[in-house]
Design a protein around this motif. Structure first.
Motif, short mmCIF file in Angstrom:
data_model
loop_
_atom_site.label_atom_id
_atom_site.label_comp_id
_atom_site.label_asym_id
_atom_site.label_seq_id
_atom_site.Cartn_x
_atom_site.Cartn_y
_atom_site.Cartn_z
N GLU A 182 0.83 -1.19 0.00
CA GLU A 182 0.00 0.00 0.00
C GLU A 182 0.87 1.25 0.00
N VAL A 183 0.25 2.39 -0.27
CA VAL A 183 0.94 3.67 -0.16
C VAL A 183 1.36 3.87 1.29
N PRO A 184 2.63 4.22 1.57
CA PRO A 184 3.05 4.39 2.97
C PRO A 184 2.32 5.54 3.64
N LEU A 185 2.23 5.46 4.96
CA LEU A 185 1.59 6.54 5.70
C LEU A 185 2.35 7.85 5.49
N LEU A 186 3.69 7.78 5.60
CA LEU A 186 4.51 8.98 5.41
C LEU A 186 5.71 8.64 4.53
N LYS A 187 6.00 9.52 3.60
CA LYS A 187 7.16 9.31 2.73
C LYS A 187 7.94 10.61 2.62
N LEU A 188 9.25 10.52 2.87
CA LEU A 188 10.13 11.67 2.74
C LEU A 188 11.00 11.47 1.50
N GLN A 189 11.11 12.53 0.70
CA GLN A 189 11.88 12.43 -0.54
C GLN A 189 12.88 13.58 -0.61
N GLY A 190 14.15 13.25 -0.53
CA GLY A 190 15.22 14.24 -0.70
C GLY A 190 15.16 15.41 0.26
N ALA A 219 14.14 22.87 3.76
CA ALA A 219 14.60 23.81 2.75
C ALA A 219 14.38 23.25 1.35
N ARG A 220 14.41 21.93 1.26
CA ARG A 220 14.24 21.28 -0.05
C ARG A 220 13.71 19.87 0.17
N GLY A 221 13.00 19.34 -0.81
CA GLY A 221 12.47 17.99 -0.72
C GLY A 221 10.97 17.98 -0.53
N ALA A 222 10.38 16.79 -0.47
CA ALA A 222 8.93 16.64 -0.37
C ALA A 222 8.56 15.67 0.74
N MET A 223 7.42 15.94 1.39
CA MET A 223 6.84 15.03 2.37
C MET A 223 5.43 14.69 1.92
N LEU A 224 5.12 13.39 1.91
CA LEU A 224 3.81 12.93 1.48
C LEU A 224 3.15 12.13 2.61
#
Length: 563
Positions: A277-285, A341-346
């Motif tokens: 499944e889609v994770p509860l929280l995802k951090l990217q860069g 400062a940079r990156g995405a949180m989903l």
């Protein structure tokens, strides 16, 4: 045998104003400490360790009185001396190293001025002689750049260096007795190891008698010659360190042995959610830090760099690393206290607003932060009912009896009695306060809890109970957790997956069972080799391993920089 430097005879301390049913704070205390000997006082919080140690300076805490007993320093009963004589002894013949070095140094004075204060004030040596003696101690304590450290201010050195500088301050007058009061509790495992090694070598070299107060038997085993086990102000056992480890006689000693023995068994069954499944929280860069953001998207003072991490629903992800690695900064970014400062949180595949003030109530509810120090997180002027009732009312709208009933449920969730509702935080133990801290986060019925070093300031027995509570809450409520700690053995008991942080980078991540048993990165190996064990001679073996790990780590980080 040489005469003892310190002898405590039949010491009994009581409340100044006892009430019906009150007990002595400490009673029937008999201890001897000889030159060059380290005598450990060990027990859980409230056992009387520090109270006894302070009596070795002829000091009785406010609110207490000496009912009976004597404390002899080199044959002189300290409790018969006038105040001016005690002032001459304290810091001179008897020195004290407190738990918090940061709170003990004056932030406005240079380090050299503070370290040399005692011999200058007591006219034991000239200022030049004191500075020369301090320089020798800096080298003996393995403090980096000893020729420059005296000109720095306390905020310009690390916690481990500051703790060693406290030892230099205590040793500079060549005391007969030095008291170490939980001096490494707040340090991460790698720093703790080097500080402990430096303390031990310094004591032996100067043939100084020492009292070492701790709740951690694994640490005590590396430095103590004898140990006194305390519970509720009473001595339960006294023995040589090797004899206690080989065959503890009292049941409480065996409990401390079990609590202090680290385990890297990762036997948790893991979350039941489908990882497809889609994770509860995802951090990217994710990149974050402090100061203005430059053209590249990097802050002027970067703390975490290019962090990628996923937290599944109902999972526990452990983050380990030493102080300054970026663990707490990561928690601040996720909670919205420090925008990246940079990156995405989903969250559930949708963008998560970086700033907490821009998040709606539902988004705030879903992610809750439990901070490290319950003492500073809980309002000291509010009752427990008010502390827990406010988030209950804010997130659920419950008032009156409904709110009070929900507060009772929260207390029950964290295994506390509802008769604590009318008390204030100062009336609770450290473990109880941390449970209230956790209950306040649970009031929002979150999907993710960020636990930031929630067990670091607790003794081993209370720490184990909090870890067990968190495991039970995870199973009962299905809440996901990010569990941040520098204690590898604690993380191993609770986490499904582990990420290792070093200098703002995640250098290794994977299932806990694999990573903590068969680590690939030299920094992970360094952390694992630095976890104290209840074994005689462990410190020397560990120190040799860590030197090799640090050499391999330097090579690995240099390869990363040039890649």
């Amino acid at each position: 045998m040489t005469k003892p430097v310190l002898e405590i005879r039949n010491l009994r301390l009581e409340l100044e104003e006892p009430f019906e049913g009150s007990r002595p704070i400490v009673s029937d205390i008999n201890i001897k400490v000889h030159p060059g000997e380290v005598h450990a006082l060990i027990g859980e919080s409230g056992s009387g360790k520090t109270t006894i140690a302070l009596s070795a300076m002829g000091y009785v805490r406010p609110g207490l009185r000496r009912a009976s007993g004597q404390v002899f320093l080199n044959g002189t009963d300290l409790f018969t001396l006038p105040a001016h004589a005690l002032r001459d002894i304290r810091g001179n013949r008897v020195s004290y190293v407190a738990q918090s070095a940061a709170a003990s140094f004056n932030p406005s004075l240079r380090i050299g001025q503070q370290v040399t204060e005692t011999p200058r004030e007591h006219a034991l040596m000239s200022a030049a002689e004191a500075m020369a003696q301090a320089s020798v101690l800096y080298q003996e304590l393995r403090i980096p750049t000893p020729d420059k450290i005296a000109r720095r201010f306390p905020h310009e050195v690390s916690g481990g260096q500051l703790q060693r500088l406290m030892a230099a301050m205590a040793m500079i007058s060549h005391p007969d007795l030095i008291i170490f009061d939980e001096p490494t509790t707040a340090l991460d495992v790698t720093t703790q190891l080097s500080v402990l090694m430096a303390f031990r070598d310094l004591i032996k070299k100067h043939n100084t008698a020492a009292i070492y107060v701790s709740h951690d038997l694994a640490l005590v085993a590396q430095i103590a010659d004898r140990v006194t086990v305390l519970l509720n102000g009473e001595i339960k056992e006294e023995a040589g360190m090797s004899a206690l480890i080989a065959a503890p006689k009292h049941e409480y000693s065996r409990i401390l042995m079990a609590a202090g023995t680290p385990s890297l068994d990762c036997a948790h069954p893991g979350p039941t959610a489908d990882f497809a499944e889609v994770p509860l929280l995802k951090l990217q860069g994710i990149c974050a830090g402090y100061g203005p953001i430059g053209p590249s998207g990097q802050p002027a003072y970067p703390v975490i760099r290019d962090v990628n991490l996923s937290i599944e629903k109902g999972a526990v992800v452990g983050i380990i690393g030493e102080s300054g690695s970026g663990k707490s900064t990561l928690a601040k970014v996720i909670s919205g206290l420090l925008p990246a400062a940079r990156g995405a949180m989903l969250i559930d595949g949708k963008p998560l607003t970086p700033r907490v003030e821009d998040r709606n109530k539902e988004m705030v509810r879903r992610i809750q932060l439990v901070s490290q120090s319950a003492d500073t997180a809980l309002n000291p002027s509010h009752s427990i009912e008010k502390i827990l009732g406010r988030p209950v009312e804010y997130f659920t709208g419950l008032r009156g009896r409904g709110r009070r009933d929900r507060v009772r449920e929260l207390l029950d969730l964290v295994s506390l009695r509802d008769d604590l509702m009318d008390r204030r935080p100062s009336e609770l133990s450290g473990g109880q306060k941390q449970r209230i801290n956790l209950a306040r986060a649970l009031a929002a019925e979150p999907e993710l809890i960020l636990c930031d070093e929630v067990t670091s300031a607790l003794d081993s027995i209370v720490r184990n109970s909090i870890v067990e509570l968190i495991s039970q809450l995870r199973e009962k409520l299905g809440v996901a957790m990010l569990f941040i700690s520098h204690d590898v053995s604690t993380v191993s008991r609770i986490a499904d997956t582990v990420a290792v942080m070093h200098r703002g980078l995640i250098v290794e991540a994977g299932p806990a069972g694999r990573l903590l048993v068969n680590p690939e990165h030299p920094y992970t190996r360094l952390l694992l080799n630095s976890v104290p064990r209840v074994e005689m001679g462990w410190l020397e073996r560990a120190y040799a391993k860590v030197q090799l790990d640090q050499s391999a780590l330097s090579d690995a980080m240099e390869a990363f920089r040039t890649a």
